[in-house]
Design a protein around this motif. Structure first.
Motif, PDB file in Angstrom:
ATOM      1  N   ASP A 111      39.622   9.362  18.188  1.00 55.40           N
ATOM      2  CA  ASP A 111      39.363   9.825  19.399  1.00 55.40           C
ATOM      3  C   ASP A 111      37.862  10.302  19.491  1.00 55.40           C
ATOM      4  OD1 ASP A 111      41.611   9.649  20.700  1.00 55.40           O
ATOM      5  OD2 ASP A 111      42.234  11.686  20.414  1.00 55.40           O
ATOM      6  N   HIS A 112      37.044  10.542  18.536  1.00 54.36           N
ATOM      7  CA  HIS A 112      35.796  11.193  18.610  1.00 54.36           C
ATOM      8  C   HIS A 112      34.445  10.470  18.015  1.00 54.36           C
ATOM      9  CE1 HIS A 112      38.450  14.807  19.424  1.00 54.36           C
ATOM     10  NE2 HIS A 112      37.461  15.015  20.153  1.00 54.36           N
ATOM     11  N   ILE A 113      34.816   9.507  17.266  1.00 54.09           N
ATOM     12  CA  ILE A 113      33.766   8.553  16.848  1.00 54.09           C
ATOM     13  C   ILE A 113      33.428   7.407  17.574  1.00 54.09           C
ATOM     14  CG2 ILE A 113      34.363   9.484  14.397  1.00 54.09           C
ATOM     15  CD1 ILE A 113      34.993   6.632  13.680  1.00 54.09           C
ATOM     16  N   GLY A 114      33.974   7.152  18.582  1.00 51.18           N
ATOM     17  CA  GLY A 114      33.839   5.907  19.189  1.00 51.18           C
ATOM     18  C   GLY A 114      32.967   5.958  20.826  1.00 51.18           C
ATOM     19  N   GLY A 115      32.839   7.064  21.165  1.00 52.70           N
ATOM     20  CA  GLY A 115      32.319   7.379  22.478  1.00 52.70           C
ATOM     21  C   GLY A 115      33.421   7.324  23.516  1.00 52.70           C
ATOM     22  N   ARG A 116      34.633   7.483  23.353  1.00 53.44           N
ATOM     23  CA  ARG A 116      35.668   7.255  24.236  1.00 53.44           C
ATOM     24  C   ARG A 116      35.437   8.123  25.631  1.00 53.44           C
ATOM     25  NH1 ARG A 116      39.464  10.535  25.673  1.00 53.44           N
ATOM     26  NH2 ARG A 116      38.891  11.786  23.889  1.00 53.44           N
ATOM     27  N   LYS A 117      35.405   7.444  26.833  1.00 50.88           N
ATOM     28  CA  LYS A 117      35.203   7.994  28.060  1.00 50.88           C
ATOM     29  C   LYS A 117      36.386   7.977  29.199  1.00 50.88           C
ATOM     30  CE  LYS A 117      30.126   7.464  27.701  1.00 50.88           C
ATOM     31  NZ  LYS A 117      28.755   6.913  28.343  1.00 50.88           N
ATOM     32  N   LEU A 118      36.874   6.680  28.962  1.00 50.05           N
ATOM     33  CA  LEU A 118      37.757   6.453  29.905  1.00 50.05           C
ATOM     34  C   LEU A 118      39.352   6.316  29.468  1.00 50.05           C
ATOM     35  CD1 LEU A 118      36.119   3.380  31.807  1.00 50.05           C
ATOM     36  CD2 LEU A 118      36.321   5.604  32.599  1.00 50.05           C
ATOM     37  N   LEU A 119      39.489   5.996  28.193  1.00 48.73           N
ATOM     38  CA  LEU A 119      40.828   5.889  27.530  1.00 48.73           C
ATOM     39  C   LEU A 119      41.365   7.451  27.348  1.00 48.73           C
ATOM     40  CD1 LEU A 119      40.110   3.098  25.056  1.00 48.73           C
ATOM     41  CD2 LEU A 119      41.558   3.076  27.367  1.00 48.73           C
ATOM     42  N   PRO A 120      42.440   7.388  27.708  1.00 48.07           N
ATOM     43  CA  PRO A 120      43.293   8.908  27.261  1.00 48.07           C
ATOM     44  C   PRO A 120      43.304   9.080  25.884  1.00 48.07           C
ATOM     45  CG  PRO A 120      44.722   7.552  29.014  1.00 48.07           C
ATOM     46  CD  PRO A 120      43.579   6.875  28.411  1.00 48.07           C
ATOM     47  N   LYS A 121      42.980  10.481  25.617  1.00 48.92           N
ATOM     48  CA  LYS A 121      43.118  10.826  24.216  1.00 48.92           C
ATOM     49  C   LYS A 121      44.563  11.091  23.562  1.00 48.92           C
ATOM     50  CE  LYS A 121      43.346  15.804  25.288  1.00 48.92           C
ATOM     51  NZ  LYS A 121      42.558  16.989  25.089  1.00 48.92           N
ATOM     52  N   THR A 122      44.685  11.378  22.166  1.00 46.23           N
ATOM     53  CA  THR A 122      45.668  11.329  21.554  1.00 46.23           C
ATOM     54  C   THR A 122      46.541  12.650  22.106  1.00 46.23           C
ATOM     55  OG1 THR A 122      44.878  10.199  19.574  1.00 46.23           O
ATOM     56  CG2 THR A 122      46.689  11.515  19.284  1.00 46.23           C
ATOM     57  N   ARG A 123      48.004  12.566  21.950  1.00 44.71           N
ATOM     58  CA  ARG A 123      49.020  13.664  22.166  1.00 44.71           C
ATOM     59  C   ARG A 123      49.926  13.488  21.237  1.00 44.71           C
ATOM     60  NH1 ARG A 123      52.943  12.966  26.787  1.00 44.71           N
ATOM     61  NH2 ARG A 123      53.391  10.951  27.126  1.00 44.71           N
ATOM     62  N   THR A 124      50.917  14.564  21.010  1.00 44.33           N
ATOM     63  CA  THR A 124      52.082  14.610  20.265  1.00 44.33           C
ATOM     64  C   THR A 124      53.136  14.216  20.999  1.00 44.33           C
ATOM     65  OG1 THR A 124      50.849  16.000  18.707  1.00 44.33           O
ATOM     66  CG2 THR A 124      53.359  15.911  18.531  1.00 44.33           C
ATOM     67  N   LEU A 125      54.097  13.869  20.606  1.00 42.21           N
ATOM     68  CA  LEU A 125      55.436  13.333  21.484  1.00 42.21           C
ATOM     69  C   LEU A 125      56.518  14.109  20.467  1.00 42.21           C
ATOM     70  CD1 LEU A 125      54.975   9.723  22.301  1.00 42.21           C
ATOM     71  CD2 LEU A 125      54.385  11.689  23.370  1.00 42.21           C
ATOM     72  N   ASP A 126      57.300  14.768  21.572  1.00 42.69           N
ATOM     73  CA  ASP A 126      58.961  15.013  20.759  1.00 42.69           C
ATOM     74  C   ASP A 126      59.897  13.993  21.130  1.00 42.69           C
ATOM     75  OD1 ASP A 126      61.403  16.159  20.578  1.00 42.69           O
ATOM     76  OD2 ASP A 126      61.148  18.033  21.672  1.00 42.69           O
ATOM     77  N   LEU A 127      60.201  13.175  20.360  1.00 42.89           N
ATOM     78  CA  LEU A 127      61.010  11.959  20.361  1.00 42.89           C
ATOM     79  C   LEU A 127      62.449  12.030  20.805  1.00 42.89           C
ATOM     80  CD1 LEU A 127      59.825   9.607  17.441  1.00 42.89           C
ATOM     81  CD2 LEU A 127      59.095   9.434  19.882  1.00 42.89           C
ATOM     82  N   ALA A 128      62.839  13.287  20.775  1.00 49.80           N
ATOM     83  CA  ALA A 128      64.219  13.797  21.265  1.00 49.80           C
ATOM     84  C   ALA A 128      64.005  13.826  22.815  1.00 49.80           C
ATOM     85  CB  ALA A 128      64.666  15.174  20.472  1.00 49.80           C
ATOM     86  N   ARG A 129      63.017  14.283  23.276  1.00 48.76           N
ATOM     87  CA  ARG A 129      62.900  14.270  24.850  1.00 48.76           C
ATOM     88  C   ARG A 129      62.118  13.084  25.489  1.00 48.76           C
ATOM     89  NH1 ARG A 129      61.977  20.368  26.277  1.00 48.76           N
ATOM     90  NH2 ARG A 129      63.521  21.306  24.657  1.00 48.76           N
ATOM     91  N   ASP A 130      61.137  12.543  24.850  1.00 50.69           N
ATOM     92  CA  ASP A 130      60.600  11.473  25.403  1.00 50.69           C
ATOM     93  C   ASP A 130      61.089  10.141  25.346  1.00 50.69           C
ATOM     94  OD1 ASP A 130      58.076   9.373  25.268  1.00 50.69           O
ATOM     95  OD2 ASP A 130      57.110  11.071  25.792  1.00 50.69           O
ATOM     96  N   PRO A 131      61.050   9.187  26.471  1.00 52.28           N
ATOM     97  CA  PRO A 131      61.651   7.839  26.577  1.00 52.28           C
ATOM     98  C   PRO A 131      61.183   7.090  25.309  1.00 52.28           C
ATOM     99  CG  PRO A 131      60.777   8.510  28.531  1.00 52.28           C
ATOM    100  CD  PRO A 131      60.319   9.370  27.681  1.00 52.28           C
ATOM    101  N   ALA A 132      60.066   7.120  24.661  1.00 47.28           N
ATOM    102  CA  ALA A 132      59.723   6.445  23.377  1.00 47.28           C
ATOM    103  C   ALA A 132      60.574   6.548  22.440  1.00 47.28           C
ATOM    104  CB  ALA A 132      58.267   6.933  23.366  1.00 47.28           C
ATOM    105  N   GLY A 133      61.356   7.900  22.488  1.00 39.40           N
ATOM    106  CA  GLY A 133      62.285   7.986  21.081  1.00 39.40           C
ATOM    107  C   GLY A 133      63.639   7.290  21.375  1.00 39.40           C
ATOM    108  N   LYS A 134      63.833   6.941  22.497  1.00 35.62           N
ATOM    109  CA  LYS A 134      65.369   6.178  22.989  1.00 35.62           C
ATOM    110  C   LYS A 134      65.505   5.102  22.031  1.00 35.62           C
ATOM    111  CE  LYS A 134      68.114   4.836  26.727  1.00 35.62           C
ATOM    112  NZ  LYS A 134      68.412   4.765  28.226  1.00 35.62           N
TER     113      LYS A 134
END
Length: 511
Positions: A111-134
């Motif tokens: 997230d921090h060594i490449g000068g990110r400006k527009l792209l969203p940063k990292t986040r943690t997911l609870d796969l029991a609740r997030d659709p990505a876990g389905k």
């Protein structure tokens, strides 16, 4: 020094060759590019189709490469927002593999060594609740989500070539360099049209060898050197019917310490890849093996609740990566960084050889190649590509929906899905395909019309049906049989008419 037809001849019509040709002609050099097959017919159309920093490269301490790649993501996105767009990647934590703290540390650096400006940063997911876990198997409870980007790789090559040609470069496809020799302080280059067998000889002050997997062959041809510089590594991918409905991607860790991606692909499919294994043989004969197919299916089935089997594969492709041979013990450990070596000088004819590289860093590679070119030929214009859009990309990164609306207004009778596909492939130049009549012309199949095929032939060097269906688009997933034959017949007739016109022009010129 004697007169040269060109300052620079570039050998190879992949992403590196086309990027170098574009940069060089934009600085004021005269440039010819020769590709023995179609643009992006080799490695450049067989990637995982990502603009990414290479998260796993951090484990091999390739911090410079990762930083440069991360910095390029947003530069390239702004250059071509039609064919490049952001993606979010879901990395499930696997309890038996890399610990969570190590993943968090790697993603913090990411997230921090490449000068990110527009792209969203990292986040943690609870796969029991997030659709990505389905879609995932039970047992995966936590994941990390981070940003990278998608690219239509073969179209990126074609657009670099188109921009180079628009700026004055001569782009020759189906043209092989059959002789390359130093003479009179430069090079004599024999070019053979592989379709007509017509031979043309030109001179160049400098040659760039960007032949990818064939780079060592070009070196042998010009210098007689049998030294091996590249390590050929095969990477294969499979495509299956879509395994999930959301628009995020997955990056999965494997027990062999490799990773694979599972990416939404062409609306109705999921792309899974890639493999890494040493390759021996002719690069133009590479194809996926049954072992690679099984490997990718098993790796995906480790994570997805619905297992993947070889019977699910609807399409597969393979490519050969020409990695610089750094002596790494395993194919997956070989560096993805690029190496530039110059044989000769400006006084005797410099041959600039390109080894390795990745699609994300092609523009920076081109800028690096221009340094020895300037040393040999003298500096012309300044570096310029970072702020220049590619053809069709002259709209803001957040302006895609507005572009779709404008195209829809131009062609109200064309289906919304087709308008979106044209906008994604051609950006603002989709207007040229729709034309003043606001239609696609005669339809061959699905939503592929005569106007689009003609545009690809006239503007993007498409010569046969595979150029259209598999490199300039991926419509080959849905178009086959009689429609494919009809497209081929149309292209053949159009090509014959063009060649007849060229012959008439030649005769009039000689007369």
């Amino acid at each position: 020094m004697s007169h040269s037809d060109f300052d620079i001849v570039v050998i190879g019509g992949g992403i590196n060759g086309c990027g170098i040709a574009r940069d060089a002609v934009g600085r004021g050099y005269s440039v010819l590019l020769a590709e023995m097959q179609d643009l992006a017919s080799g490695t450049s159309s067989a990637s995982t189709k990502l603009i990414h920093g290479g998260l796993r490269y951090l484990e091999h301490y390739e911090f410079r490469l990762v930083r440069e790649s991360l910095m390029e993501r947003e530069v390239l996105w702004k250059m071509a927002p039609h064919i490049i767009w952001p993606l979010r990647f879901v990395l499930p934590h696997h309890g038996g593999l890399r610990p969570a703290w190590l993943l968090r540390l790697g993603l913090f650096l990411y997230d921090h060594i490449g000068g990110r400006k527009l792209l969203p940063k990292t986040r943690t997911l609870d796969l029991a609740r997030d659709p990505a876990g389905k879609p995932l198997r039970r047992g995966y409870t936590r994941a990390f989500e981070y940003s990278d980007a998608w690219v239509q790789d073969a179209r990126l090559v074609a657009l670099n070539a188109r921009d180079a040609a628009d700026r004055g470069a001569e782009i020759l496809t189906r043209t092989k360099v059959t002789r390359l020799e130093r003479r009179d302080g430069g090079f004599r280059v024999e070019l053979t049209d592989r379709e007509t067998s017509r031979i043309r000889e030109v001179t160049a002050r400098l040659v760039v060898n960007a032949a990818g997997p064939w780079v060592d062959q070009v070196l042998r041809q010009s210098t007689g050197s049998n030294e091996r510089h590249v390590r050929l590594v095969q990477g294969s991918h499979i495509v299956v019917r879509k395994l999930f409905d959301h628009d995020r991607c997955y990056i999965f860790q494997n027990k062999d310490n490799r990773i694979i991606f599972a990416i939404p692909y062409e609306g109705d499919y999921t792309l899974i890849g890639t493999t890494d294994r040493d390759f021996a043989g002719s690069p133009d004969k590479v194809q996926i093996s049954t072992e690679e197919t099984a490997y990718l299916c098993e790796a995906a089935s480790e994570y997805f609740e619905r297992g993947v089997t070889p019977d699910d594969v609807v399409w597969a492709y393979s490519g050969v990566r020409p990695l610089y041979d750094d002596g790494a013990s395993k194919a997956q450990e070989a560096t993805r960084d690029y190496v530039i070596k110059v044989d000769g000088t400006g006084q005797e004819g410099a041959l600039v050889n390109i080894f390795g590289g990745k699609i994300t860093t092609y523009r920076r590679l081109a800028e690096s190649v221009l340094e020895p070119i300037e040393q040999a030929l003298g500096a012309r214009g300044a570096a310029w590509t970072a702020g220049a859009t590619l053809p069709g990309g002259d709209f803001p990164v957040g302006g895609f929906e507005e572009l779709v609306s404008r195209l829809k207004a131009q062609a109200p009778a064309v289906a919304d899905a087709t308008i979106r596909r044209l906008a994604r492939n051609y950006g603002t130049r989709a207007r040229d395909i729709l034309g003043s009549a606001g239609n696609l012309g005669r339809i061959f199949a699905a939503d592929l019309g005569e106007n689009e095929v003609g545009y690809l032939m006239d503007q993007e060097w498409a010569r046969d049906v595979d150029d259209v269906l598999w490199r300039r688009s991926k419509l080959g997933l849905t178009i086959g049989g009689e429609a494919r034959a009809e497209i081929a017949a149309y292209m053949s007739t159009r090509m014959d008419a063009r060649q007849q016109g060229d012959r008439l022009k030649d005769a009039m010129t000689r007369g």
